[in-house]
Design a protein around this motif. Structure first.
Motif, short mmCIF file in Angstrom:
data_model
loop_
_atom_site.label_atom_id
_atom_site.label_comp_id
_atom_site.label_asym_id
_atom_site.label_seq_id
_atom_site.Cartn_x
_atom_site.Cartn_y
_atom_site.Cartn_z
N UNK A 232 0.83 -1.21 0.00
CA UNK A 232 0.00 0.00 0.00
C UNK A 232 0.87 1.26 0.00
N UNK A 233 1.95 1.24 0.75
CA UNK A 233 2.86 2.39 0.78
C UNK A 233 3.58 2.54 -0.56
N UNK A 234 3.87 1.42 -1.21
CA UNK A 234 4.53 1.50 -2.51
C UNK A 234 3.62 2.18 -3.53
N UNK A 235 2.32 2.00 -3.40
CA UNK A 235 1.38 2.69 -4.29
C UNK A 235 1.48 4.19 -4.07
N UNK A 236 1.58 4.61 -2.82
CA UNK A 236 1.73 6.04 -2.51
C UNK A 236 3.03 6.58 -3.11
N UNK A 237 4.11 5.79 -3.04
CA UNK A 237 5.37 6.19 -3.66
C UNK A 237 5.20 6.32 -5.17
N UNK A 238 4.56 5.34 -5.77
CA UNK A 238 4.30 5.37 -7.21
C UNK A 238 3.57 6.65 -7.60
N UNK A 239 2.52 6.97 -6.88
CA UNK A 239 1.74 8.17 -7.18
C UNK A 239 2.57 9.43 -7.02
N UNK A 240 3.42 9.44 -6.01
CA UNK A 240 4.29 10.60 -5.80
C UNK A 240 5.27 10.76 -6.96
N UNK A 241 5.87 9.66 -7.39
CA UNK A 241 6.79 9.73 -8.53
C UNK A 241 6.04 10.21 -9.76
N UNK A 242 4.90 9.61 -10.03
CA UNK A 242 4.09 9.99 -11.20
C UNK A 242 3.76 11.48 -11.19
N UNK A 243 3.39 11.99 -10.04
CA UNK A 243 2.94 13.37 -9.93
C UNK A 243 4.09 14.38 -9.85
N UNK A 244 5.30 13.91 -9.54
CA UNK A 244 6.42 14.82 -9.30
C UNK A 244 7.53 14.78 -10.34
N UNK A 245 7.70 13.67 -11.02
CA UNK A 245 8.88 13.49 -11.86
C UNK A 245 8.76 14.07 -13.27
N UNK A 246 7.57 14.37 -13.70
CA UNK A 246 7.36 14.96 -15.02
C UNK A 246 7.88 14.06 -16.15
N UNK A 247 7.64 12.76 -15.99
CA UNK A 247 7.97 11.79 -17.03
C UNK A 247 6.76 10.88 -17.22
#
Length: 81
Positions: free
Chosen positions: A41-56
């Motif tokens: 569940x925490x890895x999903x939160x990390x995934x969303x953070x990367x998606x929303x922050x990395x601009x890729x």
């Protein structure tokens, strides 16, 4: 990211690696540590953070993320187009 038990520097390194390269090459150690310490569940939160922050685009790094967090695949959101 108070809801993730990761040092802020590690989180920053992961996002920067994706942002710069579209992969986790520059943050392999930080990604490995995250994979050891985060629940699915925490890895999903990390995934969303990367998606929303990395601009890729997700297709550039999603498969590599799934390799690091195999238990999260069914929990991840569908990729944004």
């Amino acid at each position: 990211m108070d809801d993730l038990p990761l040092p802020e520097n590690d989180l920053h390194a992961i996002v920067c690696s994706i942002s710069k390269n579209g992969d986790f090459f520059l943050a392999q150690g930080e990604l490995a540590e995250a994979a050891r310490s985060l629940s699915p569940e925490q890895s999903v939160r990390l995934y969303e953070h990367i998606r929303d922050s990395a601009d890729r685009l997700e297709f550039e790094w999603r498969d590599e993320f799934l390799e690091a967090f195999p238990g999260s695949e069914h929990l991840l959101p569908k990729p944004l187009l």
